[in-house]
Enzyme design. Sequence first.
Site: not given
Ligand code: V0V
Ligand code: CO
Length: 153
Positions: A43, A60, A84, A134
Amino acid sequence: MLTRIDHIGIACADLDASVAFYRDTYGFEVAHEEVNEEQGVREAMLRVNGTDDGGATYLQLLEPVRDDSPVARFLARHGEGVHHIAFGTGDVAGAAAAVGGRGVRVLDAAPRPGTMGSSIVFLHPKDCGGVLTELVQAAAHGGAGGEPDLTQE
Ligand code: V0V
Ligand code: CO
Protein backbone atom coordinates in the site's frame (compact mmCIF):
# COMPACT_ATOMS: atom_id res chain seq x y z
CA MET A 1 -14.69 9.37 19.88
CA LEU A 2 -14.09 9.50 16.12
CA THR A 3 -12.55 12.80 15.22
CA ARG A 4 -11.63 12.81 11.56
CA ILE A 5 -11.36 10.96 8.29
CA ASP A 6 -7.93 9.38 8.34
CA HIS A 7 -7.98 7.78 4.90
CA ILE A 8 -9.99 6.41 2.03
CA GLY A 9 -8.81 2.96 0.92
CA ILE A 10 -8.82 2.35 -2.83
CA ALA A 11 -8.32 -1.12 -4.31
CA CYS A 12 -6.09 -1.21 -7.37
CA ALA A 13 -4.61 -3.94 -9.53
CA ASP A 14 -1.27 -2.20 -10.12
CA LEU A 15 -0.02 0.04 -7.31
CA ASP A 16 2.67 1.77 -9.36
CA ALA A 17 0.21 2.64 -12.12
CA SER A 18 -2.28 3.93 -9.59
CA VAL A 19 0.39 6.05 -7.84
CA ALA A 20 1.33 7.51 -11.23
CA PHE A 21 -2.31 8.36 -11.96
CA TYR A 22 -2.74 10.27 -8.68
CA ARG A 23 0.59 12.06 -9.15
CA ASP A 24 0.10 13.00 -12.78
CA THR A 25 -3.58 13.90 -12.51
CA TYR A 26 -3.77 15.64 -9.13
CA GLY A 27 -0.20 16.19 -7.99
CA PHE A 28 -0.47 13.96 -4.90
CA GLU A 29 2.83 12.46 -3.72
CA VAL A 30 3.54 9.23 -1.86
CA ALA A 31 4.15 9.99 1.82
CA HIS A 32 4.69 6.36 2.83
CA GLU A 33 4.74 2.89 1.27
CA GLU A 34 4.80 -0.53 2.94
CA VAL A 35 3.77 -4.18 2.66
CA ASN A 36 1.37 -5.46 5.32
CA GLU A 37 1.64 -9.26 5.09
CA GLU A 38 -1.13 -9.88 7.62
CA GLN A 39 -3.61 -7.83 5.58
CA GLY A 40 -2.21 -9.10 2.28
CA VAL A 41 -1.54 -5.69 0.76
CA ARG A 42 1.18 -3.51 -0.67
CA GLU A 43 0.00 0.00 0.00
CA ALA A 44 0.90 3.62 -0.60
CA MET A 45 -0.31 6.55 1.49
CA LEU A 46 -0.81 9.81 -0.45
CA ARG A 47 -1.28 12.81 1.81
CA VAL A 48 -4.17 15.00 0.69
CA ASN A 49 -4.15 17.57 3.46
CA GLY A 50 -2.57 18.28 6.82
CA THR A 51 0.77 17.28 8.24
CA ASP A 52 2.53 14.26 9.71
CA ASP A 53 1.56 15.31 13.24
CA GLY A 54 -1.52 13.10 13.08
CA GLY A 55 -3.89 15.65 11.56
CA ALA A 56 -3.53 14.54 7.97
CA THR A 57 -5.94 12.82 5.61
CA TYR A 58 -4.67 10.30 3.08
CA LEU A 59 -5.64 8.24 0.11
CA GLN A 60 -4.54 4.65 0.74
CA LEU A 61 -3.87 2.78 -2.50
CA LEU A 62 -4.04 -0.99 -1.98
CA GLU A 63 -2.65 -3.72 -4.23
CA PRO A 64 -3.13 -7.35 -3.15
CA VAL A 65 -0.05 -9.47 -2.52
CA ARG A 66 -1.96 -12.79 -2.37
CA ASP A 67 -5.00 -14.20 -4.15
CA ASP A 68 -6.82 -15.11 -0.92
CA SER A 69 -6.60 -11.61 0.60
CA PRO A 70 -9.60 -9.29 1.15
CA VAL A 71 -8.42 -6.83 -1.50
CA ALA A 72 -7.86 -9.62 -4.07
CA ARG A 73 -11.38 -10.92 -3.45
CA PHE A 74 -12.77 -7.38 -3.72
CA LEU A 75 -10.98 -6.80 -7.04
CA ALA A 76 -12.28 -10.12 -8.41
CA ARG A 77 -15.87 -9.27 -7.48
CA HIS A 78 -16.05 -5.52 -8.02
CA GLY A 79 -12.96 -4.42 -9.92
CA GLU A 80 -10.94 -1.37 -8.91
CA GLY A 81 -12.57 1.27 -6.75
CA VAL A 82 -13.24 2.57 -3.24
CA HIS A 83 -12.63 -0.27 -0.77
CA HIS A 84 -13.02 1.26 2.69
CA ILE A 85 -13.23 4.44 4.74
CA ALA A 86 -11.14 4.92 7.89
CA PHE A 87 -12.03 7.17 10.82
CA GLY A 88 -9.29 8.45 13.14
CA THR A 89 -9.57 8.10 16.90
CA GLY A 90 -7.31 8.61 19.89
CA ASP A 91 -8.50 5.28 21.39
CA VAL A 92 -9.15 2.54 18.85
CA ALA A 93 -9.93 -0.19 21.40
CA GLY A 94 -12.41 2.03 23.21
CA ALA A 95 -14.03 3.19 19.97
CA ALA A 96 -14.34 -0.42 18.74
CA ALA A 97 -15.93 -1.49 22.02
CA ALA A 98 -18.40 1.39 21.88
CA VAL A 99 -19.38 0.71 18.26
CA GLY A 100 -19.58 -3.03 18.95
CA GLY A 101 -21.94 -2.31 21.81
CA ARG A 102 -24.27 -0.65 19.32
CA GLY A 103 -24.69 -3.90 17.37
CA VAL A 104 -22.03 -3.50 14.69
CA ARG A 105 -19.79 -6.56 14.14
CA VAL A 106 -16.16 -5.71 14.93
CA LEU A 107 -14.03 -7.98 12.73
CA ASP A 108 -10.88 -7.81 14.89
CA ALA A 109 -11.04 -9.00 18.50
CA ALA A 110 -8.03 -6.80 19.28
CA PRO A 111 -6.43 -3.96 17.27
CA ARG A 112 -4.00 -5.10 14.57
CA PRO A 113 -0.94 -3.38 13.09
CA GLY A 114 -1.85 -0.82 10.43
CA THR A 115 0.12 1.50 8.22
CA MET A 116 2.84 3.76 9.66
CA GLY A 117 2.73 1.97 13.01
CA SER A 118 -0.97 2.63 13.56
CA SER A 119 -3.47 0.30 15.27
CA ILE A 120 -6.59 -0.66 13.33
CA VAL A 121 -9.86 -2.57 13.53
CA PHE A 122 -12.42 -3.22 10.81
CA LEU A 123 -16.22 -3.15 11.07
CA HIS A 124 -18.38 -5.43 8.94
CA PRO A 125 -19.67 -3.64 5.82
CA LYS A 126 -23.04 -5.39 6.11
CA ASP A 127 -23.60 -3.61 9.46
CA CYS A 128 -22.42 -0.24 8.08
CA GLY A 129 -24.72 0.34 5.15
CA GLY A 130 -22.45 -1.49 2.71
CA VAL A 131 -19.32 0.49 3.65
CA LEU A 132 -16.30 -1.44 4.95
CA THR A 133 -15.23 0.81 7.83
CA GLU A 134 -11.88 0.96 9.63
CA LEU A 135 -11.06 2.66 12.92
CA VAL A 136 -7.45 3.81 13.23
CA GLN A 137 -5.26 5.16 16.00
CA ALA A 138 -1.96 6.77 15.12
CA ALA A 139 1.37 5.51 16.33
CA ALA A 140 2.50 7.41 19.44
CA HIS A 141 4.76 9.57 17.29
CA GLY A 142 1.90 10.62 15.00
CA GLY A 143 1.37 9.71 11.35
CA ALA A 144 -1.81 8.03 10.16
CA GLY A 145 -4.46 7.85 12.83
CA GLY A 146 -5.77 10.21 15.42
CA GLU A 147 -4.82 13.38 17.16
CA PRO A 148 -1.37 14.88 17.54
CA ASP A 149 0.42 13.42 20.54
CA LEU A 150 1.55 16.46 22.50
CA THR A 151 3.47 14.34 25.00
CA GLN A 152 6.15 13.61 22.39
CA GLU A 153 9.07 15.93 21.63
C1 V0V B 1 -16.65 -7.40 0.78
N1 V0V B 1 -17.88 -6.85 0.80
C2 V0V B 1 -17.76 -5.53 0.84
C3 V0V B 1 -16.37 -5.26 0.82
N2 V0V B 1 -15.71 -6.44 0.79
N3 V0V B 1 -18.68 -4.55 0.87
C4 V0V B 1 -18.23 -3.28 0.88
N4 V0V B 1 -16.91 -2.95 0.87
C5 V0V B 1 -15.97 -3.91 0.83
N5 V0V B 1 -14.68 -3.59 0.81
C6 V0V B 1 -19.15 -7.57 0.78
C7 V0V B 1 -19.23 -8.47 -0.44
O1 V0V B 1 -19.71 -7.78 -1.57
C8 V0V B 1 -20.20 -9.53 0.04
O2 V0V B 1 -21.51 -9.07 -0.09
C9 V0V B 1 -19.86 -9.66 1.51
O3 V0V B 1 -19.24 -8.44 1.90
C10 V0V B 1 -18.92 -10.81 1.78
O4 V0V B 1 -17.80 -10.66 0.91
P1 V0V B 1 -16.81 -11.84 0.56
O5 V0V B 1 -15.87 -11.39 -0.49
O6 V0V B 1 -17.56 -13.08 0.35
O7 V0V B 1 -16.14 -12.05 1.94
P2 V0V B 1 -14.73 -11.78 2.49
O8 V0V B 1 -14.26 -13.10 2.96
O9 V0V B 1 -13.82 -11.01 1.61
O10 V0V B 1 -15.06 -10.88 3.76
C11 V0V B 1 -15.39 -9.52 3.64
C12 V0V B 1 -14.75 -8.78 4.83
C13 V0V B 1 -13.23 -8.92 4.65
C14 V0V B 1 -15.21 -7.34 4.80
C15 V0V B 1 -15.21 -9.43 6.13
O11 V0V B 1 -12.87 -8.35 3.41
C16 V0V B 1 -12.45 -8.29 5.76
O12 V0V B 1 -12.27 -8.88 6.83
N6 V0V B 1 -11.89 -7.08 5.56
C17 V0V B 1 -11.09 -6.39 6.56
C18 V0V B 1 -9.62 -6.45 6.25
C19 V0V B 1 -9.24 -5.71 4.99
O13 V0V B 1 -10.08 -5.37 4.16
N7 V0V B 1 -7.90 -5.47 4.79
C20 V0V B 1 -7.36 -4.77 3.64
C21 V0V B 1 -7.09 -3.34 3.93
P3 V0V B 1 -22.62 -9.88 -0.88
O14 V0V B 1 -22.13 -9.97 -2.29
O15 V0V B 1 -22.68 -11.21 -0.19
O16 V0V B 1 -23.87 -9.08 -0.72
S1 V0V B 1 -5.67 -3.19 4.97
C22 V0V B 1 -5.61 -1.56 5.57
O17 V0V B 1 -6.61 -0.80 5.32
C23 V0V B 1 -4.51 -1.18 6.31
C24 V0V B 1 -3.34 -2.07 6.52
C25 V0V B 1 -4.44 0.16 6.96
O18 V0V B 1 -5.31 0.99 6.76
O19 V0V B 1 -3.45 0.43 7.68
CO1 CO C 1 -6.99 1.27 5.57
